[in-house]
Design a protein around this motif. Sequence first.
Motif, PDB file in Angstrom:
ATOM      1  N   PHE A  96      14.889  23.899  33.556  1.00 41.02           N
ATOM      2  CA  PHE A  96      15.260  24.940  32.588  1.00 41.02           C
ATOM      3  C   PHE A  96      15.473  24.266  31.237  1.00 41.02           C
ATOM      4  CE2 PHE A  96      17.611  28.132  30.430  1.00 41.02           C
ATOM      5  CZ  PHE A  96      17.588  29.325  31.147  1.00 41.02           C
ATOM      6  N   ARG A 104      15.239  30.181  26.019  1.00 37.95           N
ATOM      7  CA  ARG A 104      14.461  29.421  26.996  1.00 37.95           C
ATOM      8  C   ARG A 104      12.993  29.347  26.571  1.00 37.95           C
ATOM      9  NH1 ARG A 104      13.916  30.036  33.648  1.00 37.95           N
ATOM     10  NH2 ARG A 104      13.198  27.880  33.925  1.00 37.95           N
ATOM     11  N   VAL A 125      14.693  36.218  31.370  1.00 35.26           N
ATOM     12  CA  VAL A 125      14.856  34.770  31.220  1.00 35.26           C
ATOM     13  C   VAL A 125      14.039  34.029  32.276  1.00 35.26           C
ATOM     14  CG1 VAL A 125      16.515  32.868  31.373  1.00 35.26           C
ATOM     15  CG2 VAL A 125      17.132  34.957  30.168  1.00 35.26           C
ATOM     16  N   GLY A 126      13.914  34.636  33.466  1.00 33.17           N
ATOM     17  CA  GLY A 126      13.240  33.962  34.570  1.00 33.17           C
ATOM     18  C   GLY A 126      14.186  33.098  35.373  1.00 33.17           C
ATOM     19  N   ASP A 131      10.394  26.364  34.180  1.00 32.77           N
ATOM     20  CA  ASP A 131       9.937  26.694  32.825  1.00 32.77           C
ATOM     21  C   ASP A 131       8.518  27.255  32.773  1.00 32.77           C
ATOM     22  OD1 ASP A 131      12.326  25.941  31.661  1.00 32.77           O
ATOM     23  OD2 ASP A 131      11.673  23.904  31.204  1.00 32.77           O
ATOM     24  N   THR A 134       8.200  31.346  33.997  1.00 27.97           N
ATOM     25  CA  THR A 134       8.981  32.446  33.429  1.00 27.97           C
ATOM     26  C   THR A 134       8.056  33.582  32.975  1.00 27.97           C
ATOM     27  OG1 THR A 134       8.903  31.613  31.165  1.00 27.97           O
ATOM     28  CG2 THR A 134      10.671  30.768  32.590  1.00 27.97           C
ATOM     29  N   ASP A 149      10.458  33.891  24.250  1.00 29.50           N
ATOM     30  CA  ASP A 149      11.527  34.355  25.135  1.00 29.50           C
ATOM     31  C   ASP A 149      12.852  34.354  24.370  1.00 29.50           C
ATOM     32  OD1 ASP A 149      13.384  34.851  27.103  1.00 29.50           O
ATOM     33  OD2 ASP A 149      12.457  33.520  28.577  1.00 29.50           O
ATOM     34  N   ILE A 373       7.096  37.453  39.280  1.00 33.57           N
ATOM     35  CA  ILE A 373       6.947  37.309  37.826  1.00 33.57           C
ATOM     36  C   ILE A 373       5.484  37.390  37.431  1.00 33.57           C
ATOM     37  CG2 ILE A 373       7.199  35.682  35.906  1.00 33.57           C
ATOM     38  CD1 ILE A 373       9.766  34.683  37.275  1.00 33.57           C
TER      39      ILE A 373
END
Length: 402
Positions: A96, A104, A125-126, A131, A134, A149, A373
């Motif tokens: 992250f 993010r 944000v996921g 990373d 997301t 984001d 996602i």
Amino acid sequence: MAESDHARRQGRHLGRVIPRLLAAVLLVDVALRVAFAFRVVSIDPLTFRPSDALMAYRPVGATYEPNRHYYNARSYGDVAGIANLHDPREYRPVRFSTDALGYRNPAHALNEEIGAVLVGDSFAVGVGASDDQTPAARLSALGPCVVYDAAGEARSVAPDLILAAARHLTVRNRVVIRVYAEDAEVPQPRETLLRKLAIRLPEHSRAVAGRLRGILMVSPLRILTRRALQALEDDRILPNRYAVNAVTAVVSNGDSMAFWTPEVQDFYRRRPVALAYWRWMRDELRTARFDLRVVLVPSKYRVYRPFLVTPSPAGLGAGEGDHYLDRLERALRAAGIPVLNLTPLFSAEAARQLKHERYLYWPDDVHWNARGIALAAAAIQETWPLAEGSCAAPHLQARTHP
């Protein structure tokens, strides 16, 4: 008489020992608070998820601590963590990273041409994903432009914060995509005095205030103590008092799933549609020449309830027929706000993936996983595609997952 004198001596001894012990504990607590706040010691090893580490000492008004890189090789879901459940935990590595604004994104995102700004709560944000998985990273990989984001806490998704972030960006297409998870809090349709002050404070002052707040609010000693007690409160040595925070159910294929208790309770109550907030968002963003688009994300319980061996916990009924997201979708359309309701897509895809023992949400978490996602990002891109050539700068890449 001798016994009475002995008892008095013991009492005087304890009267000296106990205050000294309390003073020692207080001293250790203060020393740890300062050491962790100023990074003499990292708080990361005390956490099981990124938000606990990156929100502890963030500047006032920021979503996360800026320019931070968090990695946990054995992260697990928030439902399992909050309810202190060990069996449902699905351990996975999580990376992250935040940019200079505390959002993010990779650091270089602030230098890119931005095609859309993604806002919302932890789903946007996921949380639970790395990373490159997301929603913003997926959308950036699918389209010609970078999607920035700017998501954070549910109660802080407001026009003033969105526009404050946009002032630091090179925005090519003035589009704001608002991801709204079914069980998320709906903010009040007004600016708060605290947010106004935070936006106007110098960066250094915001950072110092955030450190001081962290010293007051975050006790590493308390975290360590709670973790030690939770290790004992496992329903074998001691009863697990945190278990009420989760509802554990079995899916039709025999797999186990943990649901956050408020998420289950929300399914069985009729929630009002707070249209005033959405009109406020639309009007404030339109004044700044931004177009609002809304994505509605169903809860894990709504998607998987039809596939549970026991779909309804005792005493909660059958749930509302005309459910909350359907009513919200109709209200948004009537207000002229473009909206994408992911419920039908996720329900159908969940049924297909269940045959292969694959899921769209983490079994131990409220949040969607990389597969969920990716499905959402593809639907968003298909519904509101950005035209080829609308952004000239190279965009961020994200690896493709099945």
